[in-house]
Motif scaffolding. Structure first.
Motif, PDB file in Angstrom:
ATOM      1  N   MET A 151      28.944 -24.948  10.137  1.00 35.75           N
ATOM      2  CA  MET A 151      28.287 -24.131   9.126  1.00 35.75           C
ATOM      3  C   MET A 151      29.136 -22.902   8.824  1.00 35.75           C
ATOM      4  O   MET A 151      29.678 -22.266   9.727  1.00 35.75           O
ATOM      5  CB  MET A 151      26.902 -23.690   9.618  1.00 35.75           C
ATOM      6  CG  MET A 151      26.115 -22.903   8.599  1.00 35.75           C
ATOM      7  SD  MET A 151      24.444 -22.538   9.233  1.00 35.75           S
ATOM      8  CE  MET A 151      23.814 -21.563   7.889  1.00 35.75           C
ATOM      9  N   SER A 152      29.286 -22.546   7.536  1.00 35.15           N
ATOM     10  CA  SER A 152      30.120 -21.413   7.168  1.00 35.15           C
ATOM     11  C   SER A 152      29.452 -20.101   7.563  1.00 35.15           C
ATOM     12  O   SER A 152      28.233 -20.020   7.732  1.00 35.15           O
ATOM     13  CB  SER A 152      30.396 -21.423   5.665  1.00 35.15           C
ATOM     14  OG  SER A 152      29.190 -21.275   4.941  1.00 35.15           O
ATOM     15  N   GLU A 153      30.269 -19.069   7.689  1.00 36.62           N
ATOM     16  CA  GLU A 153      29.764 -17.755   8.054  1.00 36.62           C
ATOM     17  C   GLU A 153      28.845 -17.222   6.958  1.00 36.62           C
ATOM     18  O   GLU A 153      29.110 -17.378   5.776  1.00 36.62           O
ATOM     19  CB  GLU A 153      30.933 -16.794   8.247  1.00 36.62           C
ATOM     20  CG  GLU A 153      30.520 -15.377   8.595  1.00 36.62           C
ATOM     21  CD  GLU A 153      31.703 -14.431   8.622  1.00 36.62           C
ATOM     22  OE1 GLU A 153      31.487 -13.241   8.916  1.00 36.62           O
ATOM     23  OE2 GLU A 153      32.821 -14.888   8.328  1.00 36.62           O
ATOM     24  N   GLN A 154      27.742 -16.573   7.364  1.00 39.90           N
ATOM     25  CA  GLN A 154      26.818 -15.969   6.410  1.00 39.90           C
ATOM     26  C   GLN A 154      27.148 -14.486   6.268  1.00 39.90           C
ATOM     27  O   GLN A 154      27.338 -13.783   7.264  1.00 39.90           O
ATOM     28  CB  GLN A 154      25.371 -16.119   6.896  1.00 39.90           C
ATOM     29  CG  GLN A 154      24.914 -17.555   7.112  1.00 39.90           C
ATOM     30  CD  GLN A 154      24.797 -18.326   5.811  1.00 39.90           C
ATOM     31  OE1 GLN A 154      25.614 -19.194   5.532  1.00 39.90           O
ATOM     32  NE2 GLN A 154      23.787 -18.023   5.024  1.00 39.90           N
ATOM     33  N   LEU A 155      27.201 -14.012   5.042  1.00 45.33           N
ATOM     34  CA  LEU A 155      27.457 -12.607   4.768  1.00 45.33           C
ATOM     35  C   LEU A 155      26.182 -11.953   4.261  1.00 45.33           C
ATOM     36  O   LEU A 155      25.505 -12.481   3.374  1.00 45.33           O
ATOM     37  CB  LEU A 155      28.565 -12.449   3.724  1.00 45.33           C
ATOM     38  CG  LEU A 155      29.945 -12.987   4.088  1.00 45.33           C
ATOM     39  CD1 LEU A 155      30.928 -12.745   2.943  1.00 45.33           C
ATOM     40  CD2 LEU A 155      30.465 -12.349   5.366  1.00 45.33           C
ATOM     41  N   SER A 156      25.865 -10.786   4.790  1.00 43.59           N
ATOM     42  CA  SER A 156      24.677 -10.061   4.377  1.00 43.59           C
ATOM     43  C   SER A 156      24.785  -9.611   2.925  1.00 43.59           C
ATOM     44  O   SER A 156      25.858  -9.238   2.452  1.00 43.59           O
ATOM     45  CB  SER A 156      24.471  -8.840   5.275  1.00 43.59           C
ATOM     46  OG  SER A 156      23.430  -8.013   4.776  1.00 43.59           O
ATOM     47  N   THR A 157      23.645  -9.629   2.234  1.00 44.23           N
ATOM     48  CA  THR A 157      23.594  -9.108   0.871  1.00 44.23           C
ATOM     49  C   THR A 157      23.300  -7.611   0.860  1.00 44.23           C
ATOM     50  O   THR A 157      23.370  -6.972  -0.195  1.00 44.23           O
ATOM     51  CB  THR A 157      22.489  -9.817   0.056  1.00 44.23           C
ATOM     52  OG1 THR A 157      21.207  -9.500   0.640  1.00 44.23           O
ATOM     53  CG2 THR A 157      22.691 -11.321   0.041  1.00 44.23           C
ATOM     54  N   GLY A 158      22.941  -7.076   2.003  1.00 43.60           N
ATOM     55  CA  GLY A 158      22.533  -5.682   2.060  1.00 43.60           C
ATOM     56  C   GLY A 158      21.060  -5.497   1.751  1.00 43.60           C
ATOM     57  O   GLY A 158      20.539  -4.380   1.812  1.00 43.60           O
ATOM     58  N   ILE A 159      20.362  -6.591   1.410  1.00 46.64           N
ATOM     59  CA  ILE A 159      18.941  -6.542   1.067  1.00 46.64           C
ATOM     60  C   ILE A 159      18.189  -7.336   2.134  1.00 46.64           C
ATOM     61  O   ILE A 159      18.282  -8.564   2.180  1.00 46.64           O
ATOM     62  CB  ILE A 159      18.690  -7.128  -0.328  1.00 46.64           C
ATOM     63  CG1 ILE A 159      19.523  -6.363  -1.364  1.00 46.64           C
ATOM     64  CG2 ILE A 159      17.212  -7.090  -0.686  1.00 46.64           C
ATOM     65  CD1 ILE A 159      19.573  -7.018  -2.721  1.00 46.64           C
ATOM     66  N   THR A 160      17.474  -6.644   3.003  1.00 48.51           N
ATOM     67  CA  THR A 160      16.867  -7.263   4.179  1.00 48.51           C
ATOM     68  C   THR A 160      15.991  -8.451   3.833  1.00 48.51           C
ATOM     69  O   THR A 160      16.095  -9.526   4.438  1.00 48.51           O
ATOM     70  CB  THR A 160      16.055  -6.223   4.972  1.00 48.51           C
ATOM     71  OG1 THR A 160      16.919  -5.128   5.324  1.00 48.51           O
ATOM     72  CG2 THR A 160      15.477  -6.836   6.234  1.00 48.51           C
ATOM     73  N   VAL A 161      15.103  -8.270   2.858  1.00 41.93           N
ATOM     74  CA  VAL A 161      14.178  -9.342   2.502  1.00 41.93           C
ATOM     75  C   VAL A 161      14.917 -10.570   1.997  1.00 41.93           C
ATOM     76  O   VAL A 161      14.559 -11.711   2.296  1.00 41.93           O
ATOM     77  CB  VAL A 161      13.152  -8.864   1.449  1.00 41.93           C
ATOM     78  CG1 VAL A 161      13.843  -8.361   0.182  1.00 41.93           C
ATOM     79  CG2 VAL A 161      12.190  -9.984   1.080  1.00 41.93           C
ATOM     80  N   LEU A 162      15.993 -10.362   1.256  1.00 37.65           N
ATOM     81  CA  LEU A 162      16.752 -11.488   0.719  1.00 37.65           C
ATOM     82  C   LEU A 162      17.514 -12.200   1.826  1.00 37.65           C
ATOM     83  O   LEU A 162      17.529 -13.444   1.887  1.00 37.65           O
ATOM     84  CB  LEU A 162      17.712 -10.994  -0.366  1.00 37.65           C
ATOM     85  CG  LEU A 162      18.335 -12.034  -1.279  1.00 37.65           C
ATOM     86  CD1 LEU A 162      17.278 -12.909  -1.922  1.00 37.65           C
ATOM     87  CD2 LEU A 162      19.186 -11.355  -2.350  1.00 37.65           C
ATOM     88  N   ASP A 163      18.134 -11.447   2.721  1.00 37.25           N
ATOM     89  CA  ASP A 163      18.842 -12.061   3.847  1.00 37.25           C
ATOM     90  C   ASP A 163      17.900 -12.918   4.681  1.00 37.25           C
ATOM     91  O   ASP A 163      18.261 -14.013   5.120  1.00 37.25           O
ATOM     92  CB  ASP A 163      19.471 -10.981   4.734  1.00 37.25           C
ATOM     93  CG  ASP A 163      20.707 -10.353   4.109  1.00 37.25           C
ATOM     94  OD1 ASP A 163      21.219 -10.907   3.120  1.00 37.25           O
ATOM     95  OD2 ASP A 163      21.153  -9.304   4.610  1.00 37.25           O
ATOM     96  N   ARG A 164      16.693 -12.417   4.895  1.00 38.01           N
ATOM     97  CA  ARG A 164      15.716 -13.161   5.696  1.00 38.01           C
ATOM     98  C   ARG A 164      15.338 -14.473   5.010  1.00 38.01           C
ATOM     99  O   ARG A 164      15.281 -15.529   5.651  1.00 38.01           O
ATOM    100  CB  ARG A 164      14.477 -12.300   5.926  1.00 38.01           C
ATOM    101  CG  ARG A 164      13.437 -12.955   6.823  1.00 38.01           C
ATOM    102  CD  ARG A 164      12.358 -11.986   7.223  1.00 38.01           C
ATOM    103  NE  ARG A 164      11.585 -11.514   6.085  1.00 38.01           N
ATOM    104  CZ  ARG A 164      11.570 -10.254   5.669  1.00 38.01           C
ATOM    105  NH1 ARG A 164      12.293  -9.332   6.289  1.00 38.01           N
ATOM    106  NH2 ARG A 164      10.831  -9.889   4.642  1.00 38.01           N
ATOM    107  N   GLU A 165      15.110 -14.426   3.712  1.00 39.83           N
ATOM    108  CA  GLU A 165      14.724 -15.630   2.966  1.00 39.83           C
ATOM    109  C   GLU A 165      15.871 -16.640   2.877  1.00 39.83           C
ATOM    110  O   GLU A 165      15.642 -17.842   2.769  1.00 39.83           O
ATOM    111  CB  GLU A 165      14.258 -15.257   1.560  1.00 39.83           C
ATOM    112  CG  GLU A 165      12.956 -14.476   1.509  1.00 39.83           C
ATOM    113  CD  GLU A 165      11.754 -15.318   1.904  1.00 39.83           C
ATOM    114  OE1 GLU A 165      11.830 -16.562   1.807  1.00 39.83           O
ATOM    115  OE2 GLU A 165      10.731 -14.729   2.312  1.00 39.83           O
ATOM    116  N   LEU A 166      17.108 -16.155   2.944  1.00 39.71           N
ATOM    117  CA  LEU A 166      18.271 -17.030   2.807  1.00 39.71           C
ATOM    118  C   LEU A 166      18.838 -17.464   4.155  1.00 39.71           C
ATOM    119  O   LEU A 166      19.915 -18.060   4.204  1.00 39.71           O
ATOM    120  CB  LEU A 166      19.363 -16.326   1.989  1.00 39.71           C
ATOM    121  CG  LEU A 166      18.982 -15.926   0.554  1.00 39.71           C
ATOM    122  CD1 LEU A 166      20.140 -15.183  -0.105  1.00 39.71           C
ATOM    123  CD2 LEU A 166      18.581 -17.140  -0.262  1.00 39.71           C
TER     124      LEU A 166
END
Length: 207
Positions: free
Chosen positions: A1-16
């Motif tokens: 699985m490729s590395e995940q990069l944070s969007t800086g938006i907590t709610v969005l990172d959690r959903e993704l």
């Protein structure tokens, strides 16, 4: 699985599931009257960012980021909306360092160019982002789609569709993720509050 990069938006990172896959090209489709720029501004807080503006001046973007109450960074801002915007953008993108963000706000101006040249631009952009492991966010306005909008949507690894509705005194923002290569898109839309920052809207839905 490729590395995940944070969007800086907590709610969005959690959903993704942690963020976006490194090397992704993302298309953010939003109404011109929405607060969609908050997504872009908060993204600048998590890593170095090159912010290309095609309509507003660089100073206007800098001032807007400075007035934002949410968490933001200090992006390098370049106005590419003058002569030959596609050529200027392409040159700046090729100098993008490893693991950086690229924001194009708005991509509509670049989409209004020759289809062959625009498709070449998208392919080179995608290759560069994969090679450097960063994120590219192409911000597009809803309405009369430019002729090349279909290529933007097709080439994007991830599509965010921000739906903004006004009902009397109520403003509702819902984010759909209809496309997500390399990850699992949320099954339902995410209800958001776009004010001083991007956050979950906890108000009750009105039937």
């Amino acid at each position: 699985m490729s590395e995940q990069l944070s969007t800086g938006i907590t709610v969005l990172d959690r959903e993704l599931g942690g963020g976006l896959p490194a090397g992704s090209t993302v298309f953010l489709n939003a109404d011109p009257a929405s607060q969609s720029e908050l997504f872009l501004y908060e993204l600048t807080a998590v890593r170095g960012t090159l912010y290309l503006t095609t309509l507003r001046s660089g100073q206007a973007v800098q001032d807007a980021i400075g007035r934002t109450l949410g968490r933001t960074g200090s992006p390098t801002i370049r106005d590419v909306g003058g002569e030959a915007p596609l050529d200027v953008a392409n040159k700046l993108i090729h100098d993008l360092p490893e693991r950086a963000n690229l924001i194009i706000d708005v991509v509509d101006v670049l989409e209004a160019t020759d289809p062959v040249r625009y498709r070449t631009f998208l392919n080179e952009l995608q290759t560069h982002m994969v090679n450097t492991g960063g994120l590219a966010i192409l911000h597009g306005m809803k309405g009369d789609d430019p002729a090349n909008r279909k290529y933007t949507k097709h080439m994007a690894d991830v599509v965010f569709d921000l739906q903004t509705t006004v009902d009397g005194t109520e403003i509702e923002n819902r984010l759909a993720v209809p496309k997500f290569r390399g990850g699992r898109a949320p099954d339902e839309t995410i209800k958001l509050r776009l004010a001083e920052e991007v956050a979950v809207d906890t108000s009750r839905d009105i039937a």
